[in-house]
Design an enzyme around this catalytic site. Structure first.
Site, PDB file in Angstrom:
ATOM      1  N   GLU A 336     -74.948 163.052  59.135  1.00 25.08           N
ATOM      2  CA  GLU A 336     -73.101 163.807  58.925  1.00 25.08           C
ATOM      3  C   GLU A 336     -73.437 165.133  57.894  1.00 25.08           C
ATOM      4  OE1 GLU A 336     -72.990 158.819  58.020  1.00 25.08           O
ATOM      5  OE2 GLU A 336     -74.294 160.466  58.746  1.00 25.08           O
ATOM      6  N   SER A 337     -74.046 165.474  57.545  1.00 29.64           N
ATOM      7  CA  SER A 337     -74.479 166.692  56.826  1.00 29.64           C
ATOM      8  C   SER A 337     -74.139 167.952  57.683  1.00 29.64           C
ATOM      9  CB  SER A 337     -75.644 166.519  55.666  1.00 29.64           C
ATOM     10  OG  SER A 337     -76.615 166.576  56.549  1.00 29.64           O
TER      11      SER A 337
END
Length: 523
Positions: A336-337
């Site tokens: 997700e980063s």
């Protein structure tokens, strides 16, 4: 450069009642030394107080002496909006005791709200969050009685339901980079991830606020314009701290930034070293044979060329298990980063990846996810009910948070939930490729109604998602009538070991099959 100042001077820029935003991801990218200076000022003077915090992932590491804990003293905090609460000990406690306002929002929504706020837009409209705990009909993300503001609204457009999320109006940004050039432009060459540095800073400037950036070093030259992540024209103060760590446990790992690329074997060795560092830091995760069974069965869902997201916990075991199950290795892992490709790191370095292929801002990653780019997501589950709802975000007064869970489970083409059938002390053994349960867990994971809806079974049915719930003793699939047992572990009794242990009777497939015997090797 006139913008450069000591951290104690920068700490004076934060006033009572400010809405403060951060850009970190877990233990990565957090301006801890600056945060500590602000906290010290509060302890000495009682100011600044009544601050409002808005950030994506929890800015803590389960340690009351680190990160956001410096700015989490009673009286200092008035409100927190975040996707993840469990690693922030003081904030979590104050929220549970109703001492502060606290709101839980999906990580991707928060990321996109920064971008909306940077352009002075009122908010965002999306289907993400419908029928979950952030839907205003289910609480709107409010975590306690003090949290009365309506941050989410239901809207109808062309006969379809959407959620409108209200954008923040932050007044201070506390950010981190690597280098400030001669004009105050900020580059992030030693940061493992970017998250949303420009959108976060610009959200503050659009509201007339101040942007403070902590960096490792100053440069007397102009930066490469292609590497600038925060333009100097929107930076108000720069604090230099030469001992920045890339994560809580790693000073600098060049394999995270693309400075070096490793052979696959060496990449695996690096990740083993990261595991050892996590153990030394007290972040050891206990894994056992039952977890291995689940991961092996889950890995069988991998297909050639799929784009994958792995959640924390048992899903982290899926790539290694896939090798034992001869699953395709031509898969693309994402985090997700903002990382695509490579090998995701773990523990206190989660968010980074060794040998990543792409690193972009988190908002773009969630554009990719929300837009249907993800083929399959492997995630955990704390509670599951008869219609397929899943809870990972709260139990009783224990506030965990949804993180990116809602975005992932409402946008991926396939969801694979990976979790033990029961929690707390469950023990079993494999013998002759069969499973034996020796001790049941202390609490049930399958319950009549989940305490909080982190993922909606109804929503998944409506959009036609393929959904599996994989435990060590059986596999369920989601149908329009509820969850159905489709596979059972060899050696397990359907009645005694499954149905009698559930508070409701699940559907049972007419074509009930045994789980693959390769999952039950003695390891």
């Amino acid at each position: 450069m006139r913008k450069v100042m000591h951290k104690t001077e920068a700490a004076q820029m934060i006033k009572n009642g400010d809405e403060v935003v951060f850009n970190g991801f877990g233990s990565m990218g957090f301006p801890e030394e600056l945060c500590e200076a602000v906290g010290t000022r509060f302890l000495e003077t009682g100011q600044p107080r009544d601050l409002k915090y808005f950030f994506g992932t929890g800015q803590g590491v389960w340690d009351e002496s680190r990160m956001i804990e410096h700015m989490s003293h009673e009286g200092m905090v008035k409100r927190v909006i975040s996707s993840h609460f469990t690693p922030m000990i003081k904030i979590n406690r104050q929220a549970a005791l109703n001492q502060i306002e606290a709101y839980n929002m999906p990580l991707g929504i928060i990321s996109h709200l920064f971008r909306a706020a940077s352009g002075r837009k009122p908010g965002i409209i999306t289907k993400i969050g419908l029928k979950t705990c952030v839907d205003p009909r289910n609480g709107g993300g409010a975590l306690n009685a003090s949290s009365k503001e309506k941050l989410v609204q239901v809207m109808e457009i062309d006969g379809e339901e959407y959620l409108f999320y209200k954008a923040p109006k932050p007044t201070v940004a506390m950010l981190r980079g690597t280098t400030a050039d001669i004009n105050g432009n900020i580059t992030m060459e030693k940061e493992a991830i970017y998250v949303d540095p420009f959108a976060t800073a610009m959200a503050v400037k659009a509201n007339g606020g101040k942007v403070i950036v902590q960096v490792e070093r100053l440069s007397s030259e102009m930066a490469d314009l292609r590497k600038v992540k925060i333009p100097g024209i929107i930076v108000d103060a720069i604090v230099v701290e030469s001992e920045q760590y890339q994560s809580m446990i790693e000073k600098y790992n060049p394999a995270y930034t693309g400075e070096i690329r490793l052979l696959d074997e060496d990449a695996c060795h690096v990740l083993e070293k990261v595991k050892a560092l996590n153990i030394a830091a007290g972040r050891k995760r206990h894994r056992n044979m039952l977890h291995s069974i689940i991961a092996k069965r889950a890995s069988m869902e991998l297909k050639d060329g799929v784009v994958v997201n792995l959640g924390i916990g048992i899903p982290e075991l899926v790539p290694e298990a896939s090798k034992k199950m001869n699953a395709p290795d031509n898969i693309k892992l994402t985090v997700e980063s903002g990382v695509i490709g490579g090998y995701p790191s773990n523990g206190l370095s989660f968010g980074a990846a060794v040998n990543g292929e792409v690193l972009h801002d988190e908002a773009y990653q969630f554009d990719f996810y929300d837009g249907g780019g993800l083929d399959i997501t492997f995630v955990g589950a704390m509670q599951v009910d008869k219609i397929g709802n899943v809870n990972v975000s709260r139990t009783g007064n224990k506030i965990i948070g949804v993180g990116g869970f809602i975005n992932l489970t409402q946008s991926s083409k396939k969801i694979v939930y990976c979790f033990p059938f029961a929690g707390g002390g469950l023990k079993g053994q494999c013998r002759d490729h069969k499973l034996e349960i020796h001790q049941e867990g202390k609490y049930q994971k399958f319950i009549e109604h989940v305490e909080e809806i982190s993922a909606s079974g109804e929503f998944s049915v409506e959009i036609g998602q393929e959904v599996l719930y994989i435990t060590e003793r059986c596999v369920f699939t989601l149908t329009s009538e509820g969850i159905m047992i489709t596979e059972i572990a060899p050696g397990i009794s359907l009645e005694k070991d499954i149905i009698e242990k559930m508070p409701f009777k699940p559907l049972i497939s007419d074509n009930l099959k045994p789980m693959d015997s390769r999952c039950f090797t003695c390891e």
